[in-house]
Design a protein around this motif. Structure first.
Motif, PDB file in Angstrom:
ATOM      1  N   ILE A  71       0.848  -1.214   0.000  1.00 46.81           N
ATOM      2  CA  ILE A  71       0.000   0.000   0.000  1.00 46.81           C
ATOM      3  C   ILE A  71       0.879   1.258   0.000  1.00 46.81           C
ATOM      4  O   ILE A  71       0.560   2.252  -0.640  1.00 46.81           O
ATOM      5  CB  ILE A  71      -0.967   0.012   1.204  1.00 46.81           C
ATOM      6  CG1 ILE A  71      -1.892  -1.208   1.151  1.00 46.81           C
ATOM      7  CG2 ILE A  71      -1.808   1.277   1.214  1.00 46.81           C
ATOM      8  CD1 ILE A  71      -2.693  -1.432   2.419  1.00 46.81           C
ATOM      9  N   LYS A  72       2.002   1.170   0.722  1.00 49.29           N
ATOM     10  CA  LYS A  72       2.906   2.322   0.784  1.00 49.29           C
ATOM     11  C   LYS A  72       3.331   2.745  -0.629  1.00 49.29           C
ATOM     12  O   LYS A  72       3.402   3.937  -0.936  1.00 49.29           O
ATOM     13  CB  LYS A  72       4.155   1.979   1.590  1.00 49.29           C
ATOM     14  CG  LYS A  72       4.014   2.203   3.090  1.00 49.29           C
ATOM     15  CD  LYS A  72       5.245   1.640   3.776  1.00 49.29           C
ATOM     16  CE  LYS A  72       5.252   1.876   5.269  1.00 49.29           C
ATOM     17  NZ  LYS A  72       5.624   3.253   5.623  1.00 49.29           N
ATOM     18  N   GLN A  73       3.589   1.773  -1.491  1.00 52.83           N
ATOM     19  CA  GLN A  73       3.978   2.083  -2.873  1.00 52.83           C
ATOM     20  C   GLN A  73       2.871   2.879  -3.570  1.00 52.83           C
ATOM     21  O   GLN A  73       3.130   3.867  -4.243  1.00 52.83           O
ATOM     22  CB  GLN A  73       4.245   0.786  -3.667  1.00 52.83           C
ATOM     23  CG  GLN A  73       5.345  -0.096  -3.094  1.00 52.83           C
ATOM     24  CD  GLN A  73       6.633   0.648  -2.859  1.00 52.83           C
ATOM     25  OE1 GLN A  73       7.067   1.422  -3.705  1.00 52.83           O
ATOM     26  NE2 GLN A  73       7.224   0.450  -1.687  1.00 52.83           N
ATOM     27  N   LYS A  74       1.622   2.405  -3.332  1.00 52.87           N
ATOM     28  CA  LYS A  74       0.491   3.081  -3.984  1.00 52.87           C
ATOM     29  C   LYS A  74       0.286   4.476  -3.416  1.00 52.87           C
ATOM     30  O   LYS A  74      -0.124   5.392  -4.129  1.00 52.87           O
ATOM     31  CB  LYS A  74      -0.782   2.250  -3.816  1.00 52.87           C
ATOM     32  CG  LYS A  74      -0.691   0.931  -4.564  1.00 52.87           C
ATOM     33  CD  LYS A  74      -1.993   0.163  -4.504  1.00 52.87           C
ATOM     34  CE  LYS A  74      -1.798  -1.236  -5.067  1.00 52.87           C
ATOM     35  NZ  LYS A  74      -2.448  -2.260  -4.250  1.00 52.87           N
ATOM     36  N   LEU A  75       0.568   4.643  -2.107  1.00 51.93           N
ATOM     37  CA  LEU A  75       0.409   5.971  -1.500  1.00 51.93           C
ATOM     38  C   LEU A  75       1.330   6.962  -2.194  1.00 51.93           C
ATOM     39  O   LEU A  75       0.946   8.083  -2.515  1.00 51.93           O
ATOM     40  CB  LEU A  75       0.745   5.925  -0.003  1.00 51.93           C
ATOM     41  CG  LEU A  75      -0.247   5.236   0.914  1.00 51.93           C
ATOM     42  CD1 LEU A  75       0.214   5.348   2.355  1.00 51.93           C
ATOM     43  CD2 LEU A  75      -1.637   5.845   0.768  1.00 51.93           C
ATOM     44  N   LYS A  76       2.554   6.513  -2.431  1.00 59.77           N
ATOM     45  CA  LYS A  76       3.518   7.374  -3.116  1.00 59.77           C
ATOM     46  C   LYS A  76       2.940   7.812  -4.456  1.00 59.77           C
ATOM     47  O   LYS A  76       3.017   8.982  -4.825  1.00 59.77           O
ATOM     48  CB  LYS A  76       4.830   6.606  -3.336  1.00 59.77           C
ATOM     49  CG  LYS A  76       5.891   6.983  -2.294  1.00 59.77           C
ATOM     50  CD  LYS A  76       7.283   6.572  -2.723  1.00 59.77           C
ATOM     51  CE  LYS A  76       7.551   5.158  -2.277  1.00 59.77           C
ATOM     52  NZ  LYS A  76       8.847   4.612  -2.595  1.00 59.77           N
ATOM     53  N   ALA A  77       2.342   6.831  -5.153  1.00 61.36           N
ATOM     54  CA  ALA A  77       1.804   7.116  -6.480  1.00 61.36           C
ATOM     55  C   ALA A  77       0.716   8.189  -6.436  1.00 61.36           C
ATOM     56  O   ALA A  77       0.584   8.981  -7.366  1.00 61.36           O
ATOM     57  CB  ALA A  77       1.264   5.842  -7.113  1.00 61.36           C
ATOM     58  N   ILE A  78      -0.072   8.224  -5.344  1.00 59.62           N
ATOM     59  CA  ILE A  78      -1.113   9.261  -5.296  1.00 59.62           C
ATOM     60  C   ILE A  78      -0.632  10.493  -4.527  1.00 59.62           C
ATOM     61  O   ILE A  78      -1.420  11.337  -4.126  1.00 59.62           O
ATOM     62  CB  ILE A  78      -2.453   8.729  -4.714  1.00 59.62           C
ATOM     63  CG1 ILE A  78      -2.259   8.171  -3.294  1.00 59.62           C
ATOM     64  CG2 ILE A  78      -3.084   7.684  -5.625  1.00 59.62           C
ATOM     65  CD1 ILE A  78      -3.560   7.892  -2.573  1.00 59.62           C
ATOM     66  N   GLY A  79       0.662  10.566  -4.293  1.00 60.72           N
ATOM     67  CA  GLY A  79       1.233  11.783  -3.737  1.00 60.72           C
ATOM     68  C   GLY A  79       1.132  11.916  -2.232  1.00 60.72           C
ATOM     69  O   GLY A  79       1.277  13.003  -1.691  1.00 60.72           O
ATOM     70  N   LEU A  80       0.869  10.820  -1.549  1.00 59.90           N
ATOM     71  CA  LEU A  80       0.854  10.881  -0.080  1.00 59.90           C
ATOM     72  C   LEU A  80       2.192  10.371   0.436  1.00 59.90           C
ATOM     73  O   LEU A  80       2.726   9.395  -0.103  1.00 59.90           O
ATOM     74  CB  LEU A  80      -0.268  10.006   0.471  1.00 59.90           C
ATOM     75  CG  LEU A  80      -1.641  10.628   0.645  1.00 59.90           C
ATOM     76  CD1 LEU A  80      -2.605   9.596   1.207  1.00 59.90           C
ATOM     77  CD2 LEU A  80      -1.590  11.841   1.583  1.00 59.90           C
ATOM     78  N   ASN A  81       2.702  11.014   1.466  1.00 58.91           N
ATOM     79  CA  ASN A  81       3.966  10.564   2.052  1.00 58.91           C
ATOM     80  C   ASN A  81       3.769   9.179   2.671  1.00 58.91           C
ATOM     81  O   ASN A  81       2.827   8.970   3.439  1.00 58.91           O
ATOM     82  CB  ASN A  81       4.388  11.568   3.117  1.00 58.91           C
ATOM     83  CG  ASN A  81       5.798  11.306   3.586  1.00 58.91           C
ATOM     84  OD1 ASN A  81       6.191  10.158   3.772  1.00 58.91           O
ATOM     85  ND2 ASN A  81       6.559  12.377   3.755  1.00 58.91           N
ATOM     86  N   GLU A  82       4.639   8.248   2.338  1.00 59.96           N
ATOM     87  CA  GLU A  82       4.425   6.876   2.812  1.00 59.96           C
ATOM     88  C   GLU A  82       4.548   6.757   4.334  1.00 59.96           C
ATOM     89  O   GLU A  82       4.063   5.804   4.929  1.00 59.96           O
ATOM     90  CB  GLU A  82       5.348   5.888   2.105  1.00 59.96           C
ATOM     91  CG  GLU A  82       6.806   6.198   2.273  1.00 59.96           C
ATOM     92  CD  GLU A  82       7.690   5.118   1.652  1.00 59.96           C
ATOM     93  OE1 GLU A  82       7.347   3.934   1.793  1.00 59.96           O
ATOM     94  OE2 GLU A  82       8.702   5.472   1.051  1.00 59.96           O
ATOM     95  N   ALA A  83       5.170   7.731   4.977  1.00 60.59           N
ATOM     96  CA  ALA A  83       5.296   7.701   6.439  1.00 60.59           C
ATOM     97  C   ALA A  83       3.946   7.894   7.128  1.00 60.59           C
ATOM     98  O   ALA A  83       3.818   7.734   8.336  1.00 60.59           O
ATOM     99  CB  ALA A  83       6.274   8.761   6.899  1.00 60.59           C
ATOM    100  N   ARG A  84       2.935   8.255   6.344  1.00 61.55           N
ATOM    101  CA  ARG A  84       1.602   8.410   6.940  1.00 61.55           C
ATOM    102  C   ARG A  84       0.951   7.072   7.259  1.00 61.55           C
ATOM    103  O   ARG A  84      -0.071   7.016   7.932  1.00 61.55           O
ATOM    104  CB  ARG A  84       0.692   9.209   5.997  1.00 61.55           C
ATOM    105  CG  ARG A  84       1.116  10.651   5.879  1.00 61.55           C
ATOM    106  CD  ARG A  84       0.092  11.448   5.129  1.00 61.55           C
ATOM    107  NE  ARG A  84       0.596  12.781   4.848  1.00 61.55           N
ATOM    108  CZ  ARG A  84       0.518  13.791   5.722  1.00 61.55           C
ATOM    109  NH1 ARG A  84      -0.058  13.600   6.892  1.00 61.55           N
ATOM    110  NH2 ARG A  84       1.009  14.972   5.421  1.00 61.55           N
ATOM    111  N   LEU A  85       1.523   6.009   6.740  1.00 63.38           N
ATOM    112  CA  LEU A  85       1.025   4.664   7.066  1.00 63.38           C
ATOM    113  C   LEU A  85       2.184   3.889   7.677  1.00 63.38           C
ATOM    114  O   LEU A  85       3.233   3.737   7.046  1.00 63.38           O
ATOM    115  CB  LEU A  85       0.529   3.961   5.792  1.00 63.38           C
ATOM    116  CG  LEU A  85       0.107   2.502   5.984  1.00 63.38           C
ATOM    117  CD1 LEU A  85      -1.113   2.389   6.891  1.00 63.38           C
ATOM    118  CD2 LEU A  85      -0.195   1.840   4.639  1.00 63.38           C
TER     119      LEU A  85
END
Ligand SMILES: Cc1cc2nc3c(=O)[nH]c(=O)nc-3n(C[C@H](O)[C@H](O)[C@H](O)COP(=O)(O)OP(=O)(O)OC[C@H]3O[C@@H](n4cnc5c(N)ncnc54)[C@H](O)[C@@H]3O)c2cc1C
Ligand code: SF4
Ligand code: SF4
Ligand code: SF4
Ligand code: SF4
Lengths: 347, 527
Positions: free
Chosen positions: B482-496
């Motif tokens: 999911i972290k990879q996908k978060l990056k793709a939508i512009g969310l910092n992966e540290a949020r998860l």
């Protein structure tokens, strides 16, 4: 719907053993009353810290929280906190008299009583290790508490991380001068896991073990053993005494079994792996209940059957023998089973 | 209808004791033995009782169903039998393997396995060849592999008998004396007083030579005398390795229950203490579980029986939350069957969840590619609890919205423990409890982020301490993807983030939550 049986079982002591027996009996529909001396349940197990590193190391300590939750929530379990037994009377049922800390007296009737009053961690003041005098000599139980409450390892003298740590094994166990002719069974596994945890939290830590024999630690000991010998220094000797030098450092003297020479070495934290000893109150309790103790002062249960010398009175857990959490759990369940058998057949 | 019959698998003291106790409780049983069952049949309580069915020379070949309704197939006399039982108890004895090769020895008339030491016939003239006229017997134990208290006790008993009743000088050569059994330290002291000589090795090992004339010479450096010493025992006895019964592997495959690194049944997991396995109604006792004393085996047997009685007396134990499959959407990929840690998926006719076996972990629902599995009731699941989040956090306000998803076996208890200890946990944290972190799906996470949540911390049990065995591992793998996908939508992966904790660590719970909150505060709002 819970099944209800009109029979009452009184359990003395709400440690992991007593709680386990209580939850088994309560599930079967018996009424259970726990008489607990202190103001909380869980006994010694709640004082222990989790020692998981990258994985759980199976110390069993977190098992107690589940039992506490059941004891507090089960409708068949009643807990009397802060109460001690004052006497019993055998009649149609067993009448148990107890009082709370404000000296209020109460009594309950029961068909059976289980003694699960646990153990007393050895007090090392009488050993020549300066426990009562030197700040940086602590017991394994104190180290557990430190990590559980603060999540770090610090020397009591100045609250900085210790660099050179010694664990002294068999403190108060396997000791003929005390007539403690038993192995406590838990201090090797517990201290080995603890040392492993310290090295994970504080990678540079230099850890030595003073020991007689290492006991197995968990189901997969052979593997764990290999780790130990790689990571810790092991010295097969029990220290003669411990003195304090400047800056609260500790000088440990021992007979080096490799060079055959007496040696001294400086450490900045010494952890005494204290063993399981019988509760001081056992004598008094056994007299009130009219049952026997073993020669070492634990409750005698005829070759580990769970039954004492008196019908209807059972004993379980560390009140009978030194043992760890896993064995305390099985002991609690087994004794519950014995009570069920007794109430069905014996009564 | 629920069966009220038990299947015991095993031939030995533990199985016999189980059978005896269950018969006393008036419970019907079948015993399946892989060999001729001689030990079992000789057991008095069984010999005289006709109510137990005993099948010898069997092999278990199939198992379907769940607690209360197991259907077990086994071969016997070239036929396949099927029986219906409520529970299965495995109580196979150990396999004993004498450690000859560990000590570089070959068995001869004077190099014997431990089991034979009790039947030794001592001929007083045997010792005449020795200088002091005493027969010497040496026991070798724990010198190449760590031993255990069960073997040590057998050795001490045997040596004590030889030393006190047969005028033999016995030696016990070992590394770590495995004294951690009830009464062993005392026995050790007493045995030393009878004259048994214990020789302990630490770093070095004795040199063991078996001469052509079969005499054994043991040469070592004596730490006390500080000189080389040679022992020439008349008889040398090697210790045994206690190994899991070879049949356990098959049972683990057929019942789909875990096996530990040494080949004993039950995963090495504290949720499996006493007799439980990952499958409800399949119990493991005594020597099929681990190395322990006869008394402990018996304790296990009794614990197993109590579990069964408990089950019979209670109403159906169904978990509060269970999985349900929508047969219409199911594409029969069998992912759920492969992944269910509690073997609650049945493949008979359709793919279905056996309700009484399901522990509600949600792993199947999170992994089903056809989204055909729902957790019931859904109000108690993540969906239900996250509905409240909109109410708890006003997206217009500048307060950060932080969610902690806590596994109810560990993190949720840790939170309660923190509260009981009056440890301060940061305000404004929304806690969602889940039966197991393995049930948290990518969809759950994205739904939360769509609700303008600024950070999600998942707290699971430690690895190898998961009630559902693999739940926390699934959660970790999912979080990483999911972290990879978060990056793709512009969310910092540290949020998860995902972290593990034990139920007894209240302070750590508070510290982790506070740390996470601070990190999210640094990142600022995601809105
Ligand atoms: C330093 C240390 C580390 C340990 N580490 C581990 C480990 O890693 N793994 C492991 O498995 N085990 C470990 N143990 C052992 C573990 O703590 C025990 O096995 C377990 O706590 C025993 O539980 P119990 O219920 O028998 O006794 P206890 O925990 O002692 O509980 C007894 C209860 O009875 C109450 N009580 C006492 N007297 C009376 C009375 N007269 N009337 C009423 N109530 C009374 C007490 O207040 C207490 O609540 C460790 C022990 C120590 C000291
Ligand atoms: S068993 Fe011990 S090490 Fe494992 S999670 Fe529980 S407390 Fe931690
Ligand atoms: S467990 Fe280890 S430290 Fe504890 S008494 Fe036994 S040998 Fe000594
Ligand atoms: S994982 Fe889903 S689609 Fe696959 S078999 Fe199970 S229910 Fe059907
Ligand atoms: S929720 Fe868990 S236990 Fe239930 S069927 Fe799914 S994977 Fe199995």
């Amino acid at each position: 719907m819970e099944r209800m049986i009109d029979q009452n079982v009184i359990i003395l002591g709400g440690g992991i053993t007593g709680l386990t027996a209580a939850s088994e009996l309560a599930h079967l529909g018996y009424h259970v009353e726990i008489i607990e001396k202190s103001e909380s349940i869980g006994g010694h197990a709640v004082r222990l810290t989790c020692k998981a590193t990258e994985k759980c190391v199976k110390c069993g300590a977190c098992k107690v929280d589940e039992k506490i939750q059941i004891a507090h929530s089960h409708i068949n379990i009643n807990i009397h906190m802060g109460c001690t037994l004052t006497g019993i009377k055998n009649g149609e049922r067993i009448s148990v008299y107890y009082r709370n800390q404000q000296d209020r007296k109460s009594s309950s009737n029961a068909e059976a009583v289980i003694i699960a009053t646990g153990f007393h961690p050895f007090n090392p003041e009488t050993k020549p290790y300066g426990y009562d005098r030197f700040k940086n000599v602590i017991t394994s139980l104190e180290l557990e508490k430190r990590i559980k409450e603060h999540n770090d390892i610090k020397k009591p003298s100045d609250l900085t991380p210790p660099e050179k740590i010694a664990f002294v094994q068999c403190v108060g166990s396997r000791d003929s001068s005390l007539n403690h002719l038993w192995c406590s069974k838990i201090c090797c596994p517990s201290s080995l896991r603890m040392a492993h945890l310290i090295q994970t939290k504080q990678p540079g830590a230099d850890i030595s073990f003073f020991y007689i024999d290492f006991q197995n630690c968990g189901k997969d000991y052979q593997q764990f053993q290999t780790t130990i010998h790689k990571n810790f220094r092991t010295i097969r000797a029990i220290p003669g005494d411990i003195l304090q030098t400047k800056n609260n450092h500790l000088e440990v003297s021992f007979f080096d079994p490799v060079d055959h020479k007496a040696k001294e070495e400086i450490f900045d934290l010494v952890v005494l792996s204290v063993g399981i000893t019988p509760n001081q109150g056992n004598r008094d309790l056994s007299e009130k209940l009219g049952i026997n103790l073993t020669e070492f002062g634990f409750f005698d249960t005829h070759n580990q059957t769970g039954m004492t010398s008196k019908a209807g009175i059972f004993a379980a857990g560390t009140a009978c023998h030194p043992m760890g959490i896993e064995e305390s759990l099985s002991s609690g369940i087994k004794t519950a089973f014995r009570v069920v058998e007794y109430l069905k057949n014996g009564k | 209808m629920e069966s009220k019959k038990i299947l015991i698998i095993g031939n030995g003291r533990c199985a016999s004791k189980l059978a005896e106790k269950l018969m006393n409780e008036g419970i019907e049983l079948t015993v399946a033995v892989s060999d001729d069952g001689s030990d079992l049949i000789a057991f008095p309580a069984i010999k005289d009782n006709t109510s137990a069915e005993i099948f010898t020379n069997t092999k278990i070949t199939g198992c379907t169903g769940s607690i209360g309704h197991y259907s077990i197939k086994f071969s016997h006399n070239n036929q396949i039998h099927t029986i219906y039982v409520s529970h299965v108890i495995v109580a196979e004895e150990y396999l004993r393997a004498p450690n000859f090769s560990h000590y570089g020895l070959l068995p001869t008339e004077n190099v014997l396995p431990l089991e034979m030491s009790r039947q030794l016939k001592i001929n007083p003239t045997d010792g005449e060849s020795s200088s002091d006229g005493n027969i010497k017997i040496a026991f070798l134990t724990g010198l190449s592999k760590e031993s255990n208290p069960v073997i040590l006790e057998e050795i001490m008993d045997s040596a004590l008998d030889l030393q006190s009743n047969h005028h033999v000088q016995t030696y016990i050569l070992t590394n770590n004396l495995k004294i951690a059994g009830n009464g062993l330290e005392k026995k050790y002291r007493e045995s030393k007083e009878t004259g048994i000589i214990y020789i302990k090795f630490t770093e070095n090992r004795p040199e063991i030579i078996q001469e052509k004339d079969k005499k054994v010479r043991i040469i070592f450096f004596d730490d006390v005398l500080c000189e080389n010493f040679e022992l020439q025992p008349d008889i040398t006895i090697v210790d045994d390795n206690l190994l899991p019964s070879p049949g356990l592997k098959n049972l683990s495959d057929i019942f789909r229950i875990s096996i530990d690194n040494n080949g004993f049944l039950q995963a090495d997991n504290i949720h499996r203490l006493t007799g439980f396995t990952n499958r409800r109604g399949i119990l493991v006792t005594g020597p099929s579980k681990k190395i322990q004393t006869q008394i402990e085996h018996m304790t296990d047997a009794e614990n197993g029986i109590l579990t069964i009685i408990n089950h019979y007396y209670r109403d159906k134990l169904k978990n509060e939350i269970t999985a349900e499959i929508n047969t219409g959407s199911c594409v029969h990929c069998l992912t759920c069957y492969r992944l269910c840690p509690h073997q609650a998926i049945s493949l008979e006719t359709n793919v279905t969840v056996m309700q009484e076996a399901c522990e509600g972990c949600g792993i199947c629902a999170a992994e089903c590619p056809a989204i055909a599995i729902k957790m019931e009731p859904d109000t108690s699941g993540i969906e239900g609890q996250s509905e409240n989040i909109n109410m708890a956090f006003d997206p217009a306000s500048d307060m950060l919205s932080i969610v902690v998803i806590a596994c109810s076996c560990s993190a949720l208890r840790a939170k309660e423990s923190a509260e009981n200890m009056e440890i301060e946990i940061s305000k404004g944290i929304h806690i969602i409890s889940v039966p197991c972190a393995g049930g948290i799906s990518a969809e759950h996470i994205f739904t939360l982020f769509k609700k303008m949540v600024d950070g999600i911390l998942i707290m699971t049990c430690h690895e190898e301490n998961c009630f559902s065995e693999t739940g926390n591992i699934h959660a970790r793998i999912r979080v990483n993807s999911i972290k990879q996908k978060l990056k793709a939508i512009g969310l910092n992966e540290a949020r998860l983030q995902i972290t593990s904790i034990a139920s007894n660590m209240g302070t750590l719970f508070a510290a982790e939550v506070n740390r996470f909150k601070e990190e999210i505060q640094k990142l600022g709002s995601a809105k």
